[in-house]
Design a protein around this motif. Structure first.
Motif, PDB file in Angstrom:
ATOM      1  N   GLY B  53       1.121  -1.616  -0.048  1.00  0.00           N
ATOM      2  CA  GLY B  53       0.022   0.262  -0.293  1.00  0.00           C
ATOM      3  C   GLY B  53       0.926   1.457   0.173  1.00  0.00           C
ATOM      4  N   LEU B  54       2.110   1.560   0.160  1.00  0.00           N
ATOM      5  CA  LEU B  54       3.236   2.576  -0.073  1.00  0.00           C
ATOM      6  C   LEU B  54       4.060   2.296  -1.169  1.00  0.00           C
ATOM      7  CD1 LEU B  54       2.823   2.522   2.860  1.00  0.00           C
ATOM      8  CD2 LEU B  54       4.579   4.265   2.847  1.00  0.00           C
ATOM      9  N   PRO B  55       3.709   3.345  -2.141  1.00  0.00           N
ATOM     10  CA  PRO B  55       3.678   4.611  -1.165  1.00  0.00           C
ATOM     11  C   PRO B  55       2.286   4.789  -1.313  1.00  0.00           C
ATOM     12  CG  PRO B  55       4.722   4.577  -3.411  1.00  0.00           C
ATOM     13  CD  PRO B  55       4.943   3.667  -3.566  1.00  0.00           C
ATOM     14  N   HIS B  56       1.615   5.792  -0.563  1.00  0.00           N
ATOM     15  CA  HIS B  56       0.002   5.989  -0.857  1.00  0.00           C
ATOM     16  C   HIS B  56      -0.242   6.819  -1.674  1.00  0.00           C
ATOM     17  CE1 HIS B  56       1.105   5.390   4.494  1.00  0.00           C
ATOM     18  NE2 HIS B  56       0.929   5.037   3.780  1.00  0.00           N
ATOM     19  N   PHE B  57      -0.035   6.962  -2.169  1.00  0.00           N
ATOM     20  CA  PHE B  57       0.026   8.266  -3.733  1.00  0.00           C
ATOM     21  C   PHE B  57       1.011   8.221  -4.133  1.00  0.00           C
ATOM     22  CE2 PHE B  57       0.276  10.449   0.024  1.00  0.00           C
ATOM     23  CZ  PHE B  57       1.219  11.598  -0.509  1.00  0.00           C
ATOM     24  N   ALA B  58       0.670   8.953  -5.880  1.00  0.00           N
ATOM     25  CA  ALA B  58       2.109   9.258  -6.589  1.00  0.00           C
ATOM     26  C   ALA B  58       2.827   9.909  -5.465  1.00  0.00           C
ATOM     27  CB  ALA B  58       1.641   9.503  -7.993  1.00  0.00           C
ATOM     28  N   GLY B 185       9.157   2.380   4.893  1.00  0.00           N
ATOM     29  CA  GLY B 185       8.058   2.166   4.819  1.00  0.00           C
ATOM     30  C   GLY B 185       8.086   1.921   3.076  1.00  0.00           C
ATOM     31  N   LEU B 186       9.500   2.283   2.294  1.00  0.00           N
ATOM     32  CA  LEU B 186       8.849   2.336   1.031  1.00  0.00           C
ATOM     33  C   LEU B 186       9.665   1.148   0.768  1.00  0.00           C
ATOM     34  CD1 LEU B 186       9.790   6.271  -0.479  1.00  0.00           C
ATOM     35  CD2 LEU B 186       7.127   4.274  -0.116  1.00  0.00           C
ATOM     36  N   GLY B 187      10.944   0.871   1.544  1.00  0.00           N
ATOM     37  CA  GLY B 187      12.144  -0.318   0.647  1.00  0.00           C
ATOM     38  C   GLY B 187      12.658  -0.144  -0.167  1.00  0.00           C
ATOM     39  N   SER B 188      13.830  -0.587  -0.620  1.00  0.00           N
ATOM     40  CA  SER B 188      15.006  -0.420  -1.207  1.00  0.00           C
ATOM     41  C   SER B 188      14.675  -0.744  -2.604  1.00  0.00           C
ATOM     42  CB  SER B 188      15.590  -1.459  -0.772  1.00  0.00           C
ATOM     43  OG  SER B 188      16.908  -1.402  -1.795  1.00  0.00           O
ATOM     44  N   MET B 189      15.332   0.133  -3.214  1.00  0.00           N
ATOM     45  CA  MET B 189      15.242   0.948  -4.893  1.00  0.00           C
ATOM     46  C   MET B 189      16.554  -0.004  -5.544  1.00  0.00           C
ATOM     47  SD  MET B 189      13.175   3.855  -5.788  1.00  0.00           S
ATOM     48  CE  MET B 189      15.321   4.787  -4.580  1.00  0.00           C
ATOM     49  N   ASN B 190      17.919  -0.737  -4.599  1.00  0.00           N
ATOM     50  CA  ASN B 190      19.155  -0.768  -5.065  1.00  0.00           C
ATOM     51  C   ASN B 190      19.228  -2.354  -3.903  1.00  0.00           C
ATOM     52  OD1 ASN B 190      21.490  -1.635  -5.193  1.00  0.00           O
ATOM     53  ND2 ASN B 190      22.736   0.853  -6.377  1.00  0.00           N
ATOM     54  N   ALA B 450       6.352  16.049   7.547  1.00  0.00           N
ATOM     55  CA  ALA B 450       5.375  15.778   6.823  1.00  0.00           C
ATOM     56  C   ALA B 450       5.474  15.989   5.197  1.00  0.00           C
ATOM     57  CB  ALA B 450       3.972  15.941   8.025  1.00  0.00           C
ATOM     58  N   THR B 451       5.854  16.947   5.190  1.00  0.00           N
ATOM     59  CA  THR B 451       5.569  17.603   3.871  1.00  0.00           C
ATOM     60  C   THR B 451       7.088  16.810   3.175  1.00  0.00           C
ATOM     61  OG1 THR B 451       5.511  20.046   4.516  1.00  0.00           O
ATOM     62  CG2 THR B 451       6.330  19.740   2.190  1.00  0.00           C
ATOM     63  N   ILE B 452       8.263  16.220   3.600  1.00  0.00           N
ATOM     64  CA  ILE B 452       9.601  15.736   2.811  1.00  0.00           C
ATOM     65  C   ILE B 452       8.887  14.047   2.778  1.00  0.00           C
ATOM     66  CG2 ILE B 452      11.293  14.016   3.831  1.00  0.00           C
ATOM     67  CD1 ILE B 452      12.148  16.775   5.493  1.00  0.00           C
ATOM     68  N   LEU B 453       7.809  13.428   3.797  1.00  0.00           N
ATOM     69  CA  LEU B 453       7.350  11.898   3.231  1.00  0.00           C
ATOM     70  C   LEU B 453       6.505  12.429   2.418  1.00  0.00           C
ATOM     71  CD1 LEU B 453       6.674   9.962   6.592  1.00  0.00           C
ATOM     72  CD2 LEU B 453       8.597  10.541   6.034  1.00  0.00           C
ATOM     73  N   HIS B 454       5.799  13.692   2.604  1.00  0.00           N
ATOM     74  CA  HIS B 454       4.396  13.204   1.632  1.00  0.00           C
ATOM     75  C   HIS B 454       4.840  13.762  -0.202  1.00  0.00           C
ATOM     76  CE1 HIS B 454       0.352  15.665  -0.089  1.00  0.00           C
ATOM     77  NE2 HIS B 454       1.676  15.783  -1.074  1.00  0.00           N
ATOM     78  N   CYS B 455       5.999  14.049  -0.356  1.00  0.00           N
ATOM     79  CA  CYS B 455       7.156  14.002  -1.498  1.00  0.00           C
ATOM     80  C   CYS B 455       7.180  13.069  -1.977  1.00  0.00           C
ATOM     81  CB  CYS B 455       8.377  15.597  -1.748  1.00  0.00           C
ATOM     82  SG  CYS B 455       7.801  16.587  -1.130  1.00  0.00           S
ATOM     83  N   LEU B 456       7.727  11.534  -1.301  1.00  0.00           N
ATOM     84  CA  LEU B 456       8.086  10.823  -1.169  1.00  0.00           C
ATOM     85  C   LEU B 456       7.063   9.970  -1.721  1.00  0.00           C
ATOM     86  CD1 LEU B 456      11.012  11.168   0.356  1.00  0.00           C
ATOM     87  CD2 LEU B 456      11.057   9.867  -0.823  1.00  0.00           C
ATOM     88  N   GLY B 457       5.349  10.741  -1.960  1.00  0.00           N
ATOM     89  CA  GLY B 457       4.766   9.386  -1.554  1.00  0.00           C
ATOM     90  C   GLY B 457       3.827   9.040  -0.453  1.00  0.00           C
ATOM     91  N   VAL B 458       4.080   9.319   1.096  1.00  0.00           N
ATOM     92  CA  VAL B 458       3.792   8.847   1.859  1.00  0.00           C
ATOM     93  C   VAL B 458       2.498   9.308   2.784  1.00  0.00           C
ATOM     94  CG1 VAL B 458       4.420   7.556   4.194  1.00  0.00           C
ATOM     95  CG2 VAL B 458       5.919   7.560   2.238  1.00  0.00           C
ATOM     96  N   ASP B 459       1.832   9.360   3.307  1.00  0.00           N
ATOM     97  CA  ASP B 459       0.996  10.469   4.290  1.00  0.00           C
ATOM     98  C   ASP B 459       1.040   9.875   6.069  1.00  0.00           C
ATOM     99  OD1 ASP B 459      -1.406  11.407   5.690  1.00  0.00           O
ATOM    100  OD2 ASP B 459      -2.362   9.922   4.992  1.00  0.00           O
ATOM    101  N   HIS B 460       1.948  11.127   6.243  1.00  0.00           N
ATOM    102  CA  HIS B 460       2.822  10.951   7.260  1.00  0.00           C
ATOM    103  C   HIS B 460       2.143  10.680   8.547  1.00  0.00           C
ATOM    104  CE1 HIS B 460       1.008  14.551  10.242  1.00  0.00           C
ATOM    105  NE2 HIS B 460       0.956  14.509   8.606  1.00  0.00           N
TER     106      HIS B 460
END
Lengths: 1032, 487
Positions: B53-58, B185-190, B450-460
């Motif tokens: 379910g994460l990211p919560h939004f794009a 929350g978001l896991g790894s990309m590498n 909260a804003t930092i998380l938001h930028c990453l698609g996460v609802d804090h």
């Protein structure tokens, strides 16, 4: 972790859902946690956030008619129960839980609620806050031959889930498991063999008894307790300087080893200082609540930190003894559990009145602290003190027996015969050359233009800053006699006085100086004979005679001086006639007179005279008190009177030696932080939102009544709190404690959330067993070793841990215990095991923390410049190989090989460790020098103790690491690898040499390097095996 | 999800294999047969190991580079231009401004609070004419990419609690840091590098200044695998990365093959899935032994890029070198990189010291923005600059026109953000003439997080973790996304 907890819940629900049609819904188990999680935010114990006057944590309110006229819950009546409508509705304004909360009721949960209401909505309290109930162990017909009560509870549950228990683990597995669990170290091959050879029915019990008696037991159990105590060797905040509380660690080890009952273990740690006439040990125990992090950061506000420290102590104490997340109530009433904010601050009050300062001063021992001598220290000290008392008695007797009449009592010593020898006046004593660095070197001037004291000239020097005039290498040297004093005449120019005048005498060096005035001469800042302060500057505008006792500047009888220097800081100074005076000493019959000696010493100082005697002599004789006279008299008999002093000589020497030994011993005895309350307690208040700046009403120390009313006749301090906690009627303490023990042996507690027994905590997997264990523990007198034995003696514990696919599918976390425990070992055990199998382990118990290997440069990038832990200095020798519980724990940069394997940071209390499995762990085991060195020493053991042929050696190595014999395939594989590496290292002797040179210790020179290096690869591989770093 | 499927997501499974856990054995074995197959698969943007379910939004940003100025830089001498203060030199701070606000015990006993106007010249830069101090000439050149937030505020007034607060959302130790939350929350990309990397910068060749604490990049109650991994400029970049002396990489490979084979044997006998997971961890460790040196070797960087970061870039451990490394980490899709530089705690001798500090950070900061931009990475990389609190308008210690010191000031200070999801070229919020209080649009540190998380698609509010019965989050029970900052 989230995934894991959802799993636990869904597993729980799975069992419940299949059963609820027939079975009665258990409110405490199934409904209360649901209401708590989804509804208590607005309908729970916290009055401040309560909506609609409804509280679902309280039966009366839940059933009552609300402001709206509805009832939330009407037993047997789904249609009338408003709660169901509110869950079902689509209207976002009234839907519950409110969509913005992000919590919703699942269909399964709804069914559960409905069934419960249908069944009559029977209410009960939260299980953990009710007294434990004694259920008889189910009489389950068990496949286990020797089942104890634990097994019967477990087996009943297994049968209900259609699972069969596993077989007993084989003996090798069993002895490894129980040895690791009870001592944190693996069994030796000899121990394994002994167990294998013992066919008696109680062979296993014998092993258990041996392990419980091992001192390693106390270390291992103590190490785990130290997580809860948040023990560390630094303060933790800001500078993170070193602190000394390791004697408390010794206490913990010892407490486990002597099986101190858990109630006493509790009372001593929480309130040992408040016990009647507390022993030193009981005071040291209170280090538990001095282990919290503290600060001394510049600018910090004391009041803020008094509050923080007390909050930490409440949180820690609540977590450890009650599984209560009390910290939640620091800012508001607890959202889930009935703990009010007021009750939180009543608990807080117990810890708010310590004598400690808010700022730790970055000190090793921020008070209060106590000296913590070891038993050996105490024996040693008692011994020395006894000896000293005997000597003092002897001295007193000697004094008492003195029958003394001063034959010369009336004689006035008029003037002492003095011999004055002038060394130089108008010319120098056979000196070729003078020197100086002032206006001129040794400048003679004459009257009448200049003041002259004697002869035709004097010397003059004018100085800007520090300067001197001097001569050395005089042919006619000046010899120092007994009691001799240098003299000279000086004239300070009143128009331009100096700040300092100084005389320097040259023997082998110039390190014999005396000065008057400010400390601005040569060697300024030093003290003693190299720069002796004589007093203030003499009067200006007149000739003054100065005298310097030769002893004051470190010159003694027979010394010859060949140089003299006049020095000054600023000003204009004249010097004239200089030399030495000798005083004829008293003869031996005169020395028999206290009167004569006193008069003599009033005039002639002696540097060796004790300062307190000199001080008395400096008092005018008529003004001396009786005490002062007595001390003179005592000194006279002991040191002066020719015959008396002879009899005092030996006892005085003995006394001095004993005093020195005692002083040295005291200096070497460590001290440790302890608890101590203020005489006048500091008043606690409820703090609005937990803010120290927002005190509300006053509160006094008190325990939450809803848990258990406190015996009001007991003390209203920490002692009362501790006694309340170990009251046999306390619903939480015993449960929480046995649950942690269970967790220790099985990896997961019967209550998985061992830190939270509140409503949000997990319901126990075996509630009856938990209660049974808790009551049994209390009944046994809180006997920890007995409880540990009971657990490891159970067949449940002794099961094979093999994972059958069916069991893995039904119960992946092994909560139902259809197999034995298996999981990765703790960080400390992994390292200790490597040290142990390699033979490197240094088994010293207790003491100050040590600094074994860690990669360089870890403290510097984080450390504050002024911190005494900003530079890591590795120990060498035995300290590299102590058990890991003794590794110096710097909180802001913990030892990486420990934290990589999930050792907690020790900043806050931890009662449950994570167990991850990461590539960084692989790197530690692959490359940390500690493990590579251990592998080499392990290889040395294989080659020297493991037999002569490859196969025997492989079996020895494999058994040492894993306790079991390798399979044929394993032997073949390792053999093949060994051959390959032998070839590689034969071709590359440098690599072989390098491999075996890792670490500070040196490899055994008798072993062939190629052979040793190839075997090092094998043993290193064995240390890396999944099986080796796990218990199974 | 059925229990078995879920069991593969429990702790014992590493995020590096995460959702493909069912294929773990074959993946590990494939790598045994052909290690090269895995050796250089550096990165892909598909994350593994995060929460369902994460990211919560794009998300607008995939990764974060956080340039942390430890010690608290003075907003008054860098960003928050207060020309009126020139007339207030050595006059007392009006009580109406301070308004009883608590101050540290370092200055609370001062008899006066004399105003120290900044001695630095400010000029207007960029399309909006943003005022910037003369000591930030390079940063001024990229001002149109930055959102300057002048109203950041906090409650803490001492370093330890304040830096712990901004990093973990709590002044008290024990909570996870922002990077750990995002890893969780978001896991790894590498698969070949740690997900959360920490870089420590030297100042004049050494470390020093206010202390840092492992908890600042710790995982708190989250799994320790989410904690930041320090990438060091001395010794092994990642602890224990190098083989022991005498062991070559091929010898290591052979040893690991055998280790895996023996572990497999054991797995076959006892069926413990943890064993397979451990085999995979060793493979990952082996790959890191290659991927990390490749990451830190900057010989493939062009001269023009190196020049952009300034001469320090070639000295490992400098802030410039770390900024370049941060870009290389971002290229490899490391989720969260935090660069620390200390020595901003200027209680005295501020003008000299801040000039030195700006001399160190100014050019690399600007270069990082330009470099990301020219590679098209600024769009999905969030860059954050700033410290744990601000500094006072009043002087600590002796005041002259050209020398003064400033105490800690929590009520307003300046940070900037740029890149993924952030509105470029704006100034957010206003403070009073004394840079003492916020007058418009406060940005509490919880709002910022909260804003930092938001930028990453996460609802804090929805990235939570159940601990001690309570659902914890980075922003505690506070924080609002600052919509005006978002692009």
């Amino acid at each position: 972790m989230l995934a894991r907890s959802t799993l636990a819940v869904s597993l729980g629900l799975l069992l419940v859902t299949s059963a609820w049609a027939e079975e009665k819904i258990d409110f405490a188990r199934s409904i209360l946690p649901l209401l708590s999680d989804k509804c208590f935010n607005c309908h729970g114990p916290d009055e401040a956030s309560r909506e609609a006057g409804l509280r679902l944590d309280d039966q009366e309110s839940a059933y009552a008619e609300l402001e709206s006229g509805d009832r939330a819950i009407v037993p047997f009546n789904l249609a009338e129960s408003g709660i169901i409508d509110r869950i079902l509705t689509d209207d976002p304004d009234i839907k519950m839980p409110p969509p913005e909360l992000g919590k919703s009721i699942t269909p399964e949960e709804l069914e559960l609620l409905k069934s419960w209401i249908d069944q009559g909505a029977e209410w009960s309290g939260h299980w953990a806050f009710e007294s434990p109930e004694l259920s008889p162990a189910p009489n389950a017909s068990s496949p286990w031959r020797s089942a104890n009560s634990i097994d019967q509870f477990v087996h009943a549950k297994l049968r209900a889930a259609n699972l069969a228990p596993a077989q007993r683990a084989n003996k090798e597995t069993l002895i490894r498991r129980v040895t690791l669990d009870l001592t944190g170290l693996p069994p030796s091959i000899a121990e394994v063999d002994e167990f294998l050879a013992d066919a008696s029915p109680n062979a296993y019990e014998k092993v258990v008894n041996r392990l419980l008696d091992s001192v390693r037991y106390g270390e291992h159990m103590g190490r785990i307790w130290l997580d809860a105590a948040r023990y560390a060797d630094t303060h933790g905040l800001h500078l993170d300087n070193e602190r000394s509380v390791w004697p408390y660690r010794n206490w913990v080890i010892d407490a486990f080893n002597r099986n101190l009952p858990f109630d006493e273990f509790t009372v001593q740690q929480l309130a040992g200082d408040l016990l009647p006439a507390p022993s030193l040990d009981q005071r040291i125990a209170t280090g538990f609540n001095r282990c919290n992090v503290t600060t001394s950061e510049g600018g910090s506000i004391d009041e803020e930190y008094y509050v923080r420290y007390a909050v930490d102590r409440v949180e820690t104490t609540s977590t450890v003894w009650m599984g209560l997340t009390a910290g939640c109530a620091a800012c508001h009433d607890h959202k889930f559990d009935p703990l009010t904010q007021r009750e939180f601050y009543q608990l807080f009050s117990y810890f708010y009145s310590l004598t400690e300062k808010a700022m730790d001063g970055n000190a090793l021992l921020p008070p209060p602290s106590v000296k913590a001598p070891s038993r050996l220290d105490t024996i040693h000290r008692n011994n020395l003190e006894t000896q000293r008392a005997a000597v003092e008695k002897q001295l007193a007797e000697l004094h008492a027996n003195i029958d003394y009449q001063d034959a010369s009592n009336d004689i006035v010593l008029r003037s002492l015969t003095k011999l004055e020898r002038t060394w130089f006046d108008d010319s120098l004593p056979g000196v070729v050359q003078t020197s100086g660095d002032g206006e001129s070197a040794w400048k003679y001037v004459e009257a009448p233009d200049h003041p002259v004291f004697s002869g035709k000239n004097s010397t003059r020097q004018q100085s800007d800053g520090l300067s001197q005039q001097y001569f050395e290498k005089a042919k006619q040297k000046l010899k120092v006699g007994t009691h001799d004093r240098f003299f000279t005449y000086v004239y300070l120019d009143p128009k331009n006085p100096p700040e300092t005048i100084q005389l320097q005498f040259h023997r082998d060096s110039w390190d014999h100086r005396a000065y008057w005035g400010a400390d601005k001469g040569y060697n300024a800042g030093k003290k003693g004979t190299t720069n002796h302060h004589m007093g203030d500057l003499p009067a200006t505008g007149e000739w003054v005679r100065l005298e310097v006792p030769a002893g004051d500047v470190g010159l003694s009888v027979g010394n010859e001086i060949d140089g003299w220097s006049f020095a000054q800081s600023n000003g204009t100074v004249y010097w004239d006639k200089s030399g030495i005076i000798s005083v004829l000493p008293l003869n031996s019959s005169q020395l028999e007179s206290l009167n004569l000696w006193t008069q003599f010493r009033e005039q002639v100082r002696h540097p060796a005279l004790p300062s307190e005697i000199q001080a008395v002599l400096d008092v005018k004789s008529a003004e001396r008190s009786a005490d002062q006279q007595a001390s003179l008299r005592k000194h006279f008999f002991e040191q002066v009177h020719p015959s008396f002093s002879t009899s005092f000589k030996q006892p005085l020497a003995d006394q001095a030696s004993l005093n020195q030994q005692l002083a040295e011993l005291e200096k070497s005895i460590p001290a440790t932080l302890v608890m101590e309350d203020l005489q006048e307690p500091r008043q606690a208040h409820v703090l609005e939102r937990g803010e120290y700046t927002l005190p509300r009403e006053k509160v006094d120390s008190q325990t939450p009544e809803w848990i258990l009313p406190r015996d009001e006749s007991g003390p209203a301090n920490r002692l009362g709190l501790a006694q309340w906690l170990v009251n046999p009627k306390h619903p939480l303490t015993a449960r929480v404690t046995v649950n942690r023990y269970w967790q220790h042996f099985f990896g997961t507690g019967l209550v998985k959330t061992s830190e939270d027994f509140g409503i949000q905590g997990e319901y126990p997997s075996h509630p009856e067993l938990l209660d049974w264990l808790a009551l049994d523990f209390i009944r046994s007198g809180w006997n920890t070793k007995r409880m540990h034995k009971q657990i490891v003696m159970s067949m449940t514990y002794q099961q094979s841990s093999h994972f059958g696919p069916d069991k893995l599918a039904v119960d992946p976390e092994n909560r139902l215990l259809a197999r034995g425990p298996s999981y990765r070992l703790d960080a400390e055990v992994i390292r200790d095991q490597a040290l142990s199998v390699s033979g490197l382990l240094v088994g010293t118990i207790g003491g100050k923390s040590v600094r074994p290997y860690q990669p360089p440069g870890l403290w510097k990038p984080v450390g504050f410049g002024g911190s005494n832990t900003s530079v890591f200095k590795q120990d060498d020798g035995p300290n590299l190989y102590r058990r890991s519980m003794y590794t110096f724990w710097k909180r802001t940069a913990p030892p990486p090989s420990m934290s990589t394997f999930d050792a907690p940071d020790r900043e806050t209390c931890q009662v449950r460790r994570a167990r991850t499995n990461t590539p960084l762990q692989a790197l530690v085991l692959m490359n940390d020098v500690q493990f590579v060195e251990a592998a080499r020493e392990f290889a040395v053991r294989v080659l020297t103790e493991g037999g002569d042929d490859v196969e025997t050696r492989l079996i020895f190595a494999f058994r040492t690491a894993t306790s079991r014999r390798p399979t044929d395939t394993e032997i073949q594989r390792l053999k093949q690898l060994l051959v390959e590496y032998q070839t590689i290292f034969e071709k590359s002797p440098e690599a072989a040499e390098a491999i075996i040179s890792n670490g500070d210790s040196k490899p055994n020179g008798d072993v062939d390097p190629t052979e040793l290096s190839a075997w090092t690869i094998i043993t290193h591989l064995l240390l890396n095996l999944s099986e080796t770093v796990s218990k199974a | 999800m059925n229990p078995l499927r879920e069991s593969e997501l429990v702790e014992t499974r590493r995020h590096f294999f995460g959702r493909t856990a069912t294929g773990i054995g074959s993946a590990a074995l494939a790598s045994l047969v052909n290690p090269d197959l895995f050796a250089n698969t550096s990165s892909s943007s598909a994350a593994t190991g995060g929460l369902d379910g994460l990211p919560h939004f794009a998300p607008r940003a995939k990764r974060v580079i956080y340039l942390f100025m430890s010690g608290a830089p003075s907003q008054l001498d860098m960003w928050d231009y207060k020309p009126k203060m020139q007339d207030w030199f050595d006059k007392d701070l009006p009580e109406s401004v301070r308004n009883g606000q608590r101050i540290t015990t370092m200055t609370s006993k001062q008899s006066r609070f004399p105003i120290a106007p900044s001695m630095f010249k400010f000029n207007q830069h960029g399309q909006n004419g943003t005022w910037i101090s003369e000591i930030l000439p390079h940063t001024a050149g990229v001002i149109d990419e930055l959102a300057v937030i002048k109203t950041v505020n906090t409650e803490a007034i001492n370093h330890d609690p304040a830096i712990t607060y901004i990093q973990t959302g709590s002044q008290l130790p024990g909570k996870p840091s922002a990077g750990a939350w995002l890893s969780y929350g978001l896991g790894s990309m590498n698969e070949n590098l740690p997900n959360f990397v920490v870089l420590h910068s030297t100042v004049n060749g050494g470390f020093g200044g206010q202390a840092l604490y492992a908890r600042l990049w710790g995982a708190g109650f989250l799994s320790t695998r989410h904690q930041g991994v320090s990438l060091r400029s001395n010794g092994d970049p990642v602890l224990y990365l190098s083989n022991p002396s005498g062991m070559s990489q091929s010898m290591r490979r052979r040893m690991l093959d055998e280790l895996a084979a023996l572990n497999q044997e054991r797995y076959a006998a006892v069926g413990d899935p943890e064993i397979q997971s451990r085999i995979a961890q060793y493979e990952m460790a082996y790959r890191m032994q290659t991927s990390v040196p490749e990451l830190t070797d900057i010989s493939d960087e062009s001269e023009s890029v190196l020049e952009m970061y300034g001469p320090d870039v070639k000295t490992p451990g400098t802030f410039a070198a770390n900024c370049l490394l941060a870009r290389r980490l971002a290229e490899r899709n490391v989720r969260f990189t935090q660069v620390f530089i200390r020595q901003w705690d200027q209680h005295g001798n501020l003008p000299n010291d801040i000039r030195r500090q700006c001399g160190i950070i100014d050019q690399p900061c600007a270069a990082l923005i330009r470099d990301l931009k020219q590679r098209g990475m600024l769009d999905d990389t969030l860059v954050i600059w700033g410290g744990e609190f601000g500094r006072t308008i009043y002087c600590q210690g002796k005041l002259t026109k050209t020398n003064y010191g400033r105490d800690h000031h929590p009520r307003c200070y300046t940070k900037w953000m740029a890149g993924g999801g952030i509105q470029p070229g704006i100034v957010y919020g206003e403070t009073d003439d004394f840079s003492y209080n916020v007058t418009d649009k406060p940005a509490h540190i919880h709002d910022l997080n909260a804003t930092i998380l938001h930028c990453l698609g996460v609802d804090h509010e929805r990235l939570t973790y159940r601990h001690q019965g309570r659902d914890f989050r980075l922003t505690d029970v506070h924080g609002n996304v600052i919509q005006d900052l978002l692009a």
